[in-house]
Design a protein around this motif. Structure first.
Motif, short mmCIF file in Angstrom:
data_model
loop_
_atom_site.label_atom_id
_atom_site.label_comp_id
_atom_site.label_asym_id
_atom_site.label_seq_id
_atom_site.Cartn_x
_atom_site.Cartn_y
_atom_site.Cartn_z
N ALA A 211 -2.78 4.66 -7.39
CA ALA A 211 -2.44 5.51 -6.78
C ALA A 211 -3.39 6.78 -6.03
N SER A 212 -4.12 6.64 -6.76
CA SER A 212 -5.14 8.16 -7.00
C SER A 212 -6.22 7.08 -5.86
N VAL A 213 -6.21 6.00 -5.41
CA VAL A 213 -7.68 5.76 -4.48
C VAL A 213 -6.85 5.37 -3.18
N LEU A 214 -5.43 5.95 -2.92
CA LEU A 214 -4.93 5.14 -1.79
C LEU A 214 -5.46 6.06 -1.26
N PHE A 215 -5.24 7.78 -1.49
CA PHE A 215 -5.15 9.02 -0.66
C PHE A 215 -6.96 8.86 0.03
N THR A 216 -7.47 8.62 -1.11
CA THR A 216 -9.21 9.41 -1.11
C THR A 216 -9.85 8.32 -0.73
N ALA A 217 -9.88 6.73 -0.72
CA ALA A 217 -11.36 5.86 -0.56
C ALA A 217 -10.36 5.16 0.31
N GLY A 218 -9.17 5.43 1.20
CA GLY A 218 -9.19 4.89 1.91
C GLY A 218 -8.67 3.07 1.87
N TYR A 219 -9.12 2.74 2.86
CA TYR A 219 -8.71 0.76 2.81
C TYR A 219 -9.70 1.12 4.39
N THR A 220 -10.58 -0.86 4.09
CA THR A 220 -11.01 -1.29 5.37
C THR A 220 -11.29 -2.28 4.82
N ASP A 221 -11.84 -3.50 5.76
CA ASP A 221 -11.47 -4.54 5.72
C ASP A 221 -13.70 -5.31 6.08
N HIS A 222 -14.23 -4.62 5.65
CA HIS A 222 -15.80 -4.51 5.09
C HIS A 222 -15.56 -3.83 3.82
N VAL A 223 -16.80 -4.07 3.49
CA VAL A 223 -17.83 -3.71 1.50
C VAL A 223 -18.12 -2.79 2.58
N PRO A 224 -18.15 -1.37 1.93
CA PRO A 224 -18.45 -0.27 1.87
C PRO A 224 -20.67 -0.98 2.00
N GLU A 225 -21.40 0.12 2.64
CA GLU A 225 -22.46 -0.10 2.12
C GLU A 225 -23.28 1.39 1.86
N LYS A 226 -22.41 1.98 2.30
CA LYS A 226 -22.64 4.31 1.89
C LYS A 226 -21.62 4.67 1.16
N LEU A 227 -21.97 6.02 0.54
CA LEU A 227 -20.66 6.57 -0.50
C LEU A 227 -19.83 6.96 0.58
N SER A 228 -19.96 7.57 2.03
CA SER A 228 -19.66 7.86 3.34
C SER A 228 -18.42 6.62 3.75
N ASP A 229 -18.68 5.38 3.25
CA ASP A 229 -17.81 4.46 3.74
C ASP A 229 -16.31 4.54 3.21
#
Lengths: 278, 294
Positions: A211-229
């Protein structure tokens, strides 16, 4: 009369025994049913590939993005939470030990903070993001989850530090050490095995929270490369795939659930073992 | 020498800073939510926000009653199921079972408490939803898709068992052994001792455990949201679908920017949740601290 008393006794004895067995069976059933359902979909491909085109419509690929995203997020959050928690736990056990009322107040406060649901942390994290004009990102997720798990970590560390005898502290002072030296060279070292448990517990809580990451981390199909991804996480990956009507995709959700359960089980069992040794 | 003192000063500053950040956190959360939801409660009357049943964000009607009611339904039903189970299991483990069993069970309970809620949700979709649709609902001559208050409550009750059970075990552990022994030596049976000594002595602790379990269950998001159906309505029976507050917030964050004051409404939902849970927590934690102090 006596018979009635005996009857009542054995009635409740067996009832409570049955309830206990029932609870264990239900919990075994949870793990079993998920493994039974997801094992067939669990493959090397699922574990090591990012989602390909049409993944949520039954296309190829795997949940590698979510596994790595979750690990990044949980590790980052645990490190950040540790940086905040360690000083606080040491502070209340060394500086505040002379003020029992304040100490009780702070412990009370931490327990209450522990009760705040993760969705509220998520909403708050989202507010901060909007306020700062940022997008969903790994970094934002890390900060939010760190806030969520800090109270847990501090209370767990606190429990360990409370068991350290006061004499040890007094001996350190009498030898001329400062409070900081007492904190980091005596208390920290003494409590290290317990700290490892506290860290693992917090990590387990962090990696499983959705529930906490739903709003904040988002979702993507790729492995994040930096903190702002933005970053994908396992719980959300399970959730999104399970909402799909296609069976193949749903099965992959079950496979992802196995992965997540497995990670959490390993962490909590390791934590217990470490604690046992001490 | 001065270097050591300097480090000492620096580190104690850092410690105080960390502590203050933490102490300010709930205040910041509360304040943030209040400010963010101000668009809503400045333009709508508070009473109508909470007690109105009309929910259509596009027409700027925000009645939270269906969500509040759904949350209460699912949490209360879950607690009704898990309360006796936890109490009986705790009685068995501490009173009747051999000691090794409690030793084995403690870590098992802890581990179960750590299983992520989404996993419980998956289990709910796999097992509980069909169970409600195919077996329980027909038993009561009811038709249900399975995605219902009852399904949510069942999943929630299982999730809350480790949490509540752990606290009740702790309550029983703190009852002095001598009290039980005194009762036994007067000729009371084991069960009578439990009933008249342990349950009476631990009553405050047990009630607090239930209270904290309630607040924990109230804030549970993802597992409930997966099985409860998410239909905006005032549920008429446990076989109806519901839409609890946390699910409302979690489900709609994606589209909340496209409709005016919708985002304020969701933040208001979080604020309600935050206030209710903090209040319950403070009350029962306070009771626990009071009873421990005596």
């Amino acid at each position: 009369m006596t018979l009635n008393r005996k009857l009542e006794e054995s009635f409740f004895k067996y009832l409570s025994a049955i309830v206990s067995v029932l609870i264990i069976l239900v919990l075994i059933h949870i793990v079993y049913s998920i493994i039974a359902k997801g094992a067939s979909a669990l493959s090397w491909e699922v574990l090591t590939q990012e989602p390909k085109g049409g993944f949520y419509m039954g296309g190829g690929g795997g949940i590698f993005n979510a596994i790595v995203g979750s690990l990044y997020l949980a590790i980052g959050a645990t490190v950040l939470a540790f940086i905040i928690s360690l000083p606080v736990a040491l502070f209340i056990n060394i500086y505040l030990i002379k003020y029992p009322r304040t100490l009780i107040g702070i412990r009370f406060f931490l327990d209450v903070l522990w009760g705040v649901p993760s969705i509220v942390f998520g909403a708050f994290g989202f507010i901060l993001l909007m306020y700062m004009g940022m997008r969903n990102s790994l970094g934002a997720g890390i900060v939010t989850v760190a806030a969520l798990i800090s109270p847990i970590m501090i209370r767990a560390m606190d429990e360990v530090l409370m068991t350290i005898p006061k004499g040890l502290q007094e001996a350190a002072y009498s030898l001329g050490s400062t409070k900081t030296e007492t904190a980091f060279k005596i208390f920290f070292r003494q409590a290290l095995p317990g700290f490892a448990t506290a860290i693992l517990l917090a990590f387990g809580r962090g990696i499983g929270d959705a529930a906490s990451v739903l709003f904040t981390a988002g979702y993507t199909d790729h492995v994040p490369e930096k903190l702002s991804d933005p970053a994908a996480t396992l719980p959300l990956s399970i959730f999104f795939q399970l909402s799909s009507p296609i069976e193949e995709v749903q099965n992959r959700a079950f496979a992802a659930a196995i992965v997540l359960t497995f990670i959490v089980l390993i962490i909590s069992i390791t934590a217990r073992l470490l604690y046992r040794k001490k | 020498m001065t270097k050591r003192l300097f480090i000492d000063k620096l580190s104690s500053r850092w410690m105080v800073l960390c502590l203050s950040v933490l102490l300010l956190l709930p205040l910041a959360i509360g304040l943030g939510l209040v400010i963010k939801s101000s668009d809503l409660w400045l333009t709508h009357a508070l009473g109508s926000l909470i007690f109105s049943q009309d929910w259509s964000p596009s027409e700027s009607q925000f009645g939270f009653w269906p969500f509040i009611l759904s949350s209460l339904w699912v949490t209360v039903v879950a607690l009704i199921i898990s309360m006796p189970l936890c109490l009986l299991a705790a009685i068995f483990l501490t009173q009747f079972a051999p000691t090794w069993m409690l030793k084995v069970m403690r870590p098992v309970i802890d581990i179960l408490a750590g299983i992520p809620s989404v996993v419980y949700g998956v289990w709910g979709v796999l097992v509980i939803v069909p169970l409600v649709a195919d077996i329980i609902a027909p038993m009561f001559h009811n038709e249900s898709l399975g995605y219902s208050i009852l399904a949510g409550a069942l999943v929630l009750s299982v999730m809350s068992i480790p949490y509540i059970l752990n606290m009740i075990l702790e309550v029983f552990r703190q009852v002095p052994v001598e009290l039980g022994e005194a009762s036994l030596s007067l000729g009371a049976t084991k069960w009578e001792t439990i009933k008249y000594v342990f349950l009476r002595k631990g009553a405050t602790g047990i009630i607090s455990a239930y209270g904290l379990g309630f607040s924990k269950a109230l804030g549970e998001t993802i597992a409930v949201m997966m099985v409860i159906g998410n239909v905006v309505q005032v549920p008429a029976s446990v076989f109806d679908a519901g839409y609890p507050l946390p699910a409302l917030v979690a489900n709609n964050y994606g589209e909340m920017m496209s409709i005016p004051t919708y985002d304020s409404a969701l933040m208001f939902g979080s604020l309600l949740l935050f206030i209710i849970i903090i209040t319950i927590n403070v009350i029962f934690r306070y009771i626990i601290y009071k009873s421990e102090a005596i």
